[in-house]
Design a protein around this motif. Structure first.
Motif, PDB file in Angstrom:
ATOM      1  N   TRP A  37       0.830  -1.203   0.000  1.00 43.55           N
ATOM      2  CA  TRP A  37       0.000   0.000   0.000  1.00 43.55           C
ATOM      3  C   TRP A  37       0.863   1.251   0.000  1.00 43.55           C
ATOM      4  O   TRP A  37       0.607   2.204  -0.751  1.00 43.55           O
ATOM      5  N   VAL A  38       1.885   1.279   0.819  1.00 40.26           N
ATOM      6  CA  VAL A  38       2.757   2.454   0.884  1.00 40.26           C
ATOM      7  C   VAL A  38       3.463   2.690  -0.442  1.00 40.26           C
ATOM      8  O   VAL A  38       3.506   3.814  -0.976  1.00 40.26           O
ATOM      9  N   VAL A  39       4.004   1.624  -1.009  1.00 42.93           N
ATOM     10  CA  VAL A  39       4.772   1.753  -2.255  1.00 42.93           C
ATOM     11  C   VAL A  39       3.887   2.209  -3.413  1.00 42.93           C
ATOM     12  O   VAL A  39       4.217   3.165  -4.131  1.00 42.93           O
ATOM     13  N   LEU A  40       2.757   1.549  -3.595  1.00 40.92           N
ATOM     14  CA  LEU A  40       1.910   1.853  -4.753  1.00 40.92           C
ATOM     15  C   LEU A  40       1.247   3.220  -4.633  1.00 40.92           C
ATOM     16  O   LEU A  40       1.149   3.957  -5.622  1.00 40.92           O
ATOM     17  N   VAL A  41       0.787   3.564  -3.447  1.00 40.14           N
ATOM     18  CA  VAL A  41       0.177   4.883  -3.274  1.00 40.14           C
ATOM     19  C   VAL A  41       1.229   5.984  -3.443  1.00 40.14           C
ATOM     20  O   VAL A  41       0.967   7.022  -4.063  1.00 40.14           O
ATOM     21  N   SER A  42       2.425   5.774  -2.919  1.00 44.18           N
ATOM     22  CA  SER A  42       3.498   6.758  -3.095  1.00 44.18           C
ATOM     23  C   SER A  42       3.851   6.924  -4.568  1.00 44.18           C
ATOM     24  O   SER A  42       4.021   8.056  -5.056  1.00 44.18           O
ATOM     25  N   ALA A  43       3.949   5.810  -5.267  1.00 43.56           N
ATOM     26  CA  ALA A  43       4.256   5.875  -6.699  1.00 43.56           C
ATOM     27  C   ALA A  43       3.157   6.609  -7.458  1.00 43.56           C
ATOM     28  O   ALA A  43       3.428   7.420  -8.358  1.00 43.56           O
ATOM     29  N   GLY A  44       1.909   6.332  -7.108  1.00 41.62           N
ATOM     30  CA  GLY A  44       0.795   7.023  -7.764  1.00 41.62           C
ATOM     31  C   GLY A  44       0.829   8.520  -7.518  1.00 41.62           C
ATOM     32  O   GLY A  44       0.614   9.320  -8.445  1.00 41.62           O
ATOM     33  N   CYS A  45       1.104   8.915  -6.280  1.00 41.66           N
ATOM     34  CA  CYS A  45       1.183  10.343  -5.959  1.00 41.66           C
ATOM     35  C   CYS A  45       2.350  11.017  -6.680  1.00 41.66           C
ATOM     36  O   CYS A  45       2.237  12.146  -7.182  1.00 41.66           O
ATOM     37  N   LEU A  46       3.500  10.341  -6.753  1.00 39.14           N
ATOM     38  CA  LEU A  46       4.660  10.911  -7.438  1.00 39.14           C
ATOM     39  C   LEU A  46       4.384  11.072  -8.935  1.00 39.14           C
ATOM     40  O   LEU A  46       4.795  12.069  -9.548  1.00 39.14           O
ATOM     41  N   CYS A  47       3.709  10.097  -9.519  1.00 42.51           N
ATOM     42  CA  CYS A  47       3.350  10.216 -10.935  1.00 42.51           C
ATOM     43  C   CYS A  47       2.366  11.367 -11.146  1.00 42.51           C
ATOM     44  O   CYS A  47       2.409  12.054 -12.165  1.00 42.51           O
ATOM     45  N   TRP A  48       1.490  11.567 -10.185  1.00 40.35           N
ATOM     46  CA  TRP A  48       0.489  12.622 -10.299  1.00 40.35           C
ATOM     47  C   TRP A  48       1.124  14.011 -10.250  1.00 40.35           C
ATOM     48  O   TRP A  48       0.713  14.928 -10.978  1.00 40.35           O
ATOM     49  N   ILE A  49       2.154  14.191  -9.406  1.00 44.33           N
ATOM     50  CA  ILE A  49       2.781  15.505  -9.284  1.00 44.33           C
ATOM     51  C   ILE A  49       3.967  15.672 -10.228  1.00 44.33           C
ATOM     52  O   ILE A  49       4.602  16.732 -10.238  1.00 44.33           O
ATOM     53  N   ARG A  50       4.267  14.656 -11.007  1.00 48.68           N
ATOM     54  CA  ARG A  50       5.430  14.747 -11.890  1.00 48.68           C
ATOM     55  C   ARG A  50       5.395  15.967 -12.808  1.00 48.68           C
ATOM     56  O   ARG A  50       6.410  16.650 -12.961  1.00 48.68           O
ATOM     57  N   PRO A  51       4.242  16.297 -13.442  1.00 50.43           N
ATOM     58  CA  PRO A  51       4.236  17.506 -14.287  1.00 50.43           C
ATOM     59  C   PRO A  51       4.535  18.779 -13.504  1.00 50.43           C
ATOM     60  O   PRO A  51       5.052  19.749 -14.063  1.00 50.43           O
TER      61      PRO A  51
END
Length: 331
Positions: A37-51
């Motif tokens: 949960w920590v890894v996937l949610v963190s990855a999702g958030c990082l992808c979301w703020i990447r732009p």
């Protein structure tokens, strides 16, 4: 990849714990559930703020990455404490295991630092590879065989009195070819652009060699919009003219054949050759072939190939690499 790496980390963590009752499958399951949960949610958030952080300074980008991962870890650590050890809401904070939560944050901080360092090294490696690729491309673009340049100028000089129209056309073709060599380096151009450069080059050699040089094109069914590294075919045609047609008193025909099937482009160049001449070492010939092969390998990997072989009195150069019309967006 994230799921597999996270699970390997959990497995190492569980195996490292001392236990007198063998492997603790329950602990593995609970830890895996939490870490995934920590890894996937963190990855999702990082992808979301990447732009948002794409053009930000490095310090701000790192701070944003660390903040998101630590915030996600904190939220799920508190949620895990609440689910596994349910307390009355008024007693939750006093009885919270702050050391356990702090340990999770520390582990997340260390793992994030290692991953960011890994990504940084990978980025630097890609930049180095791209710089080396541009250097090889610039070296090839800067390399126009002196014989070709001098012979072209001599041909133009001889044509001025005989046929001013042909001399003017030869000057325009030579200028276009030189412009292509001096233009800003691009990783890829369209096949149509590369073929136009080749035709301009062959027209110049046609003025010099006359009827001794014949060209046959067979590229039916090959889309013009396919990407190709610039100055890939022109040096091969230069080799075909300089090492194949020119030494033959009777000249010959250069055949260019292309096939496009299953997103794999294959182009073959056939030219007659004098066996006695081709047996002599030609460093320039090998230099161009090795340079083109290196560029194809750098851009397309092991699926790209460049082969040369002599079949009786015919020399065959064949290049092949994967590509599609959708790749033109990268040009």
């Amino acid at each position: 990849m994230l799921v597999v790496l996270a699970e390997l980390f959990v497995l190492i963590l569980v195996l490292a714990l001392p236990s007198s009752m063998g492997f603790d499958w329950n602990h593995l399951a609970l830890t895996s559930f939490f870490v995934q949960w920590v890894v996937l949610v963190s990855a999702g958030c990082l992808c979301w703020i990447r732009p948002l952080i794409l053009g930000a300074p490095l310090g701000y980008a790192l701070a944003a990455c660390y903040s998101i991962v630590l915030l996600v870890t904190l939220v799920f650590s508190l949620a895990a404490e609440w689910v596994i050890y349910p307390f009355d809401w008024n007693q939750f904070w006093p009885q919270l295991d702050t050391w356990h939560v702090s340990k999770n944050l520390l582990v997340a901080l260390i793992i994030t630092s290692l991953l960011l360092r890994y990504f940084y090294v990978q980025q630097q490696l890609r930049k180095q590879e791209q710089a080396e690729l541009r250097s090889r491309l610039q070296a090839l673009q800067a390399r126009i065989h002196p014989h070709f340049l001098f012979n072209s100028m001599n041909s133009i000089a001889s044509l001025i009195q005989i046929s001013p129209e042909k001399a003017e056309q030869a000057v325009e073709d030579l200028a276009a070819l030189l412009r292509a060599c001096l233009d800003e380096v691009a990783a890829k151009v369209t096949l149509a652009d590369e073929l136009e450069i080749c035709k301009q080059y062959l027209r110049i050699e046609k003025h010099r060699l006359g009827e001794r040089l014949q060209v046959k094109w067979n590229l039916e069914g090959v889309p013009d919009s396919l990407p190709i590294p610039p100055l890939t075919l022109q040096p091969l045609l230069e080799n075909a003219v300089y090492h194949g047609i020119q030494p033959l008193a009777e000249g010959g025909t250069i055949s260019i054949e292309g096939h496009y099937d299953n997103q794999q482009l294959t182009i073959s160049i056939h030219n007659p050759v004098d066996a006695a001449y081709i047996a002599k070492p030609k460093s320039g010939n090998q230099m161009a072939i090795q340079n083109i092969e290196a560029r194809l390998q750098a851009l397309y990997g092991k699926q790209a190939s460049l082969s040369v072989q002599q079949q009786e009195k015919v020399f065959v150069t064949q290049l092949s690499y994967p590509c599609s019309t959708s790749d033109q967006a990268d040009i």
